[in-house]
Design a protein around this motif. Structure first.
Motif, PDB file in Angstrom:
ATOM      1  N   ASN A 195      80.849 -36.332  23.344  1.00 33.98           N
ATOM      2  CA  ASN A 195      80.684 -35.775  24.702  1.00 33.98           C
ATOM      3  C   ASN A 195      79.400 -34.966  24.868  1.00 33.98           C
ATOM      4  OD1 ASN A 195      83.227 -36.834  25.569  1.00 33.98           O
ATOM      5  ND2 ASN A 195      84.257 -35.132  24.519  1.00 33.98           N
ATOM      6  N   ILE A 196      78.450 -35.152  23.954  1.00 32.68           N
ATOM      7  CA  ILE A 196      77.213 -34.386  24.062  1.00 32.68           C
ATOM      8  C   ILE A 196      76.404 -34.858  25.274  1.00 32.68           C
ATOM      9  CG2 ILE A 196      75.933 -35.937  22.523  1.00 32.68           C
ATOM     10  CD1 ILE A 196      74.424 -33.478  21.490  1.00 32.68           C
ATOM     11  N   ASP A 197      75.894 -33.905  26.055  1.00 28.84           N
ATOM     12  CA  ASP A 197      75.086 -34.233  27.232  1.00 28.84           C
ATOM     13  C   ASP A 197      73.669 -34.613  26.812  1.00 28.84           C
ATOM     14  OD1 ASP A 197      77.220 -33.589  28.902  1.00 28.84           O
ATOM     15  OD2 ASP A 197      76.637 -31.467  28.961  1.00 28.84           O
ATOM     16  N   GLN A 198      73.049 -35.440  27.635  1.00 34.58           N
ATOM     17  CA  GLN A 198      71.703 -35.894  27.333  1.00 34.58           C
ATOM     18  C   GLN A 198      70.733 -34.720  27.211  1.00 34.58           C
ATOM     19  OE1 GLN A 198      71.060 -39.071  26.686  1.00 34.58           O
ATOM     20  NE2 GLN A 198      68.890 -38.725  26.264  1.00 34.58           N
ATOM     21  N   GLU A 199      70.931 -33.702  28.076  1.00 31.39           N
ATOM     22  CA  GLU A 199      70.012 -32.552  28.039  1.00 31.39           C
ATOM     23  C   GLU A 199      70.172 -31.707  26.774  1.00 31.39           C
ATOM     24  OE1 GLU A 199      73.378 -31.506  31.002  1.00 31.39           O
ATOM     25  OE2 GLU A 199      72.090 -33.238  30.509  1.00 31.39           O
ATOM     26  N   ASN A 200      71.297 -31.862  26.089  1.00 31.27           N
ATOM     27  CA  ASN A 200      71.522 -31.118  24.850  1.00 31.27           C
ATOM     28  C   ASN A 200      71.031 -31.850  23.610  1.00 31.27           C
ATOM     29  OD1 ASN A 200      72.719 -28.898  26.120  1.00 31.27           O
ATOM     30  ND2 ASN A 200      74.742 -29.882  26.121  1.00 31.27           N
ATOM     31  N   LYS A 201      70.550 -33.069  23.806  1.00 33.50           N
ATOM     32  CA  LYS A 201      69.992 -33.799  22.683  1.00 33.50           C
ATOM     33  C   LYS A 201      68.575 -33.322  22.399  1.00 33.50           C
ATOM     34  CE  LYS A 201      72.639 -38.090  23.172  1.00 33.50           C
ATOM     35  NZ  LYS A 201      72.559 -39.576  23.284  1.00 33.50           N
ATOM     36  N   LYS A 202      68.280 -33.082  21.146  1.00 28.69           N
ATOM     37  CA  LYS A 202      66.940 -32.663  20.772  1.00 28.69           C
ATOM     38  C   LYS A 202      65.995 -33.872  20.752  1.00 28.69           C
ATOM     39  CE  LYS A 202      68.009 -28.524  18.089  1.00 28.69           C
ATOM     40  NZ  LYS A 202      69.426 -28.364  18.409  1.00 28.69           N
ATOM     41  N   ARG A 203      64.729 -33.589  20.982  1.00 29.93           N
ATOM     42  CA  ARG A 203      63.678 -34.612  20.877  1.00 29.93           C
ATOM     43  C   ARG A 203      63.022 -34.438  19.519  1.00 29.93           C
ATOM     44  NH1 ARG A 203      59.698 -33.745  23.285  1.00 29.93           N
ATOM     45  NH2 ARG A 203      58.852 -35.828  23.730  1.00 29.93           N
ATOM     46  N   ASN A 204      63.371 -35.296  18.596  1.00 36.76           N
ATOM     47  CA  ASN A 204      62.988 -35.091  17.202  1.00 36.76           C
ATOM     48  C   ASN A 204      62.048 -36.181  16.684  1.00 36.76           C
ATOM     49  OD1 ASN A 204      64.450 -32.755  17.109  1.00 36.76           O
ATOM     50  ND2 ASN A 204      66.244 -33.668  16.115  1.00 36.76           N
ATOM     51  N   LEU A 205      61.458 -35.879  15.535  1.00 33.26           N
ATOM     52  CA  LEU A 205      60.458 -36.760  14.935  1.00 33.26           C
ATOM     53  C   LEU A 205      60.746 -36.948  13.449  1.00 33.26           C
ATOM     54  CD1 LEU A 205      57.697 -38.285  15.075  1.00 33.26           C
ATOM     55  CD2 LEU A 205      56.592 -36.065  14.634  1.00 33.26           C
ATOM     56  N   ILE A 206      60.605 -38.183  12.999  1.00 31.40           N
ATOM     57  CA  ILE A 206      60.686 -38.499  11.569  1.00 31.40           C
ATOM     58  C   ILE A 206      59.286 -38.828  11.076  1.00 31.40           C
ATOM     59  CG2 ILE A 206      61.547 -40.151   9.861  1.00 31.40           C
ATOM     60  CD1 ILE A 206      64.018 -40.506  11.616  1.00 31.40           C
ATOM     61  N   LEU A 207      58.866 -38.170  10.003  1.00 34.18           N
ATOM     62  CA  LEU A 207      57.557 -38.420   9.424  1.00 34.18           C
ATOM     63  C   LEU A 207      57.689 -38.728   7.934  1.00 34.18           C
ATOM     64  CD1 LEU A 207      55.294 -35.619  10.969  1.00 34.18           C
ATOM     65  CD2 LEU A 207      55.291 -38.058  11.544  1.00 34.18           C
ATOM     66  N   TYR A 208      57.068 -39.814   7.548  1.00 35.90           N
ATOM     67  CA  TYR A 208      57.023 -40.213   6.135  1.00 35.90           C
ATOM     68  C   TYR A 208      55.611 -39.973   5.609  1.00 35.90           C
ATOM     69  CZ  TYR A 208      56.189 -43.750   2.454  1.00 35.90           C
ATOM     70  OH  TYR A 208      55.793 -44.418   1.324  1.00 35.90           O
ATOM     71  N   TYR A 209      55.512 -39.165   4.540  1.00 33.53           N
ATOM     72  CA  TYR A 209      54.206 -38.871   3.957  1.00 33.53           C
ATOM     73  C   TYR A 209      53.952 -39.786   2.766  1.00 33.53           C
ATOM     74  CZ  TYR A 209      50.343 -36.434   1.711  1.00 33.53           C
ATOM     75  OH  TYR A 209      49.125 -36.125   1.146  1.00 33.53           O
ATOM     76  N   SER A 210      52.762 -40.404   2.756  1.00 29.77           N
ATOM     77  CA  SER A 210      52.384 -41.250   1.625  1.00 29.77           C
ATOM     78  C   SER A 210      50.911 -41.035   1.310  1.00 29.77           C
ATOM     79  CB  SER A 210      52.641 -42.725   1.946  1.00 29.77           C
ATOM     80  OG  SER A 210      51.824 -43.154   3.023  1.00 29.77           O
ATOM     81  N   GLU A 211      50.538 -41.368   0.098  1.00 35.84           N
ATOM     82  CA  GLU A 211      49.147 -41.248  -0.335  1.00 35.84           C
ATOM     83  C   GLU A 211      48.640 -42.577  -0.854  1.00 35.84           C
ATOM     84  OE1 GLU A 211      48.480 -38.206  -3.166  1.00 35.84           O
ATOM     85  OE2 GLU A 211      48.891 -36.554  -1.782  1.00 35.84           O
TER      86      GLU A 211
END
Length: 367
Positions: A195-211
């Motif tokens: 029942n989570i509202d759309q406005e309560n969803k966080k805007r998140n980011l996944i980052l993969y670090y490689s060399e």
């Protein structure tokens, strides 16, 4: 007396002949039964593979070894029937020796497929990651080795591939138990967020670090990858959802990361120690101005021998951890250490004692 001994010897020889015939007849009947009851399997590519019997000398070969090996060892028969596998170390040590007391007797193959080495192990089945089909299948056909290709890249693929492994090991009951566990662990995350509202969803980011060649870079996953699926399942929205990033991990610069201005960043590193990646971030004046940095919302993904973001069974506990980080209000009583302990017991039959002594010391990110 000699005559009696001679008669006794004749009786023994006659009886041995009869037993020999009986044994041969039994063996012939078993072979006939095997031929009359082959196993028909449809693999992840939709190919139909017919095996004369349950395979007894299985080899996993090719890259992405740990994904397949960790799936295979969900079945107790793996220890006895897997004779060779590719190296699955991601620079954090080996997980399988904890599960298999005979691991040191297995043949460890290079990640690059070598037909001669494979044939030397006399396999009756190969299990290979599906993306290797176009490169190697013609070679496998030339030597007549049956091959099953697995996908293991999404929740849906896992359900199908577990059924395939159940057929390979002749253990449908375990396959169904594992499918039930996958559903249970997933619903433990999804149900509180229904029942989570759309406005309560966080805007998140996944980052993969490689060399590569001493130069580091951050990358984001395609929307179809399991990492993105996990983020959405855990009640967040990917900030890169409107970007055209193709079908592979895509490099992004800091300007783009700053423009996205994510609420939280989930940080992944498979090869470089995560502490070194965090040091790079901490020493950068650009990163220090990022809102997620200021609010201490950069979260390294947990890992033990493997990172919990990958499409290994561990994605289930990675999913739970992501949901907890993003929405602690829905999981206030959650203890990730207990979740991990139960996971290794449910999926790999690892005792509490072995978890504490052999796995917990390798875990980072939940302590």
């Amino acid at each position: 007396m000699k005559a009696l001994n001679f008669i006794f010897t004749l009786l023994l020889v006659s009886q041995s002949f009869l037993w020999g015939n009986g044994s041969r007849e039994t063996s012939d009947s078993i072979i006939k039964e095997k031929r009359e009851n082959p196993i028909t399997i449809q693999d992840s590519l939709g190919r139909t593979v017919v095996l004369p019997e349950i395979p007894q000398r299985i080899i996993q070969t090719g890259s992405s070894a740990f994904l397949i090996n960790d799936a295979i060892y969900l079945f107790p028969e793996a220890s006895e029937r897997v004779v060779a596998m590719s190296d699955s170390n991601q620079k954090r040590g080996y997980f399988l020796p904890i599960l298999d007391p005979e691991y040191d007797k297995k043949i460890i193959l290079p990640r690059t497929i070598n037909i001669e080495e494979i044939m030397a192990a006399s396999p009756d089945l190969l299990i290979v990651k599906d993306f290797l089909f176009s490169k190697y299948d013609k070679e496998f056909k030339k030597v007549g080795i049956p091959v099953i290709y697995l996908n293991l890249e999404s929740p849906e693929a896992w359900e199908a591939d577990l059924a395939i492994l159940g057929q390979i090991f002749g253990n449908q009951k375990r396959a169904e138990e594992l499918q039930r566990l996958f559903t249970e662990y997933t619903m433990n995350v999804l149900r509180p967020l229904e029942n989570i509202d759309q406005e309560n969803k966080k805007r998140n980011l996944i980052l993969y670090y490689s060399e590569k060649d001493g130069t580091g870079a951050f990358q984001v996953p395609p929307l179809t990858y399991i990492q993105t699926r996990m983020l959405k399942m855990s009640g967040s929205e990917p900030v890169w959802s409107e970007a055209d990033l193709g079908t592979k991990w895509t490099k992004v610069g800091f300007e783009q990361i700053a423009a996205w201005d994510p609420d939280q960043i989930f940080l992944i590193s498979y090869r470089s120690p995560i502490s070194e990646v965090l040091k790079i971030i901490d020493e950068s004046p650009y990163w220090q101005e990022l809102r997620a940095y200021k609010e201490k919302e950069i979260h390294p993904f947990p890992m033990d021998f493997h990172s919990w973001d990958q499409p290994d069974p561990r994605w289930l506990i990675g999913l739970q951890w992501m949901a907890y980080i993003s929405h602690q209000e829905y999981y206030s009583d959650l203890d990730m250490d207990k979740v991990a302990e139960r996971f290794f017991a449910d999926f790999y039959n690892i005792s509490e004692e072995d978890y504490r002594s052999k796995i917990y010391p390798f875990i980072e990110g939940i302590k």
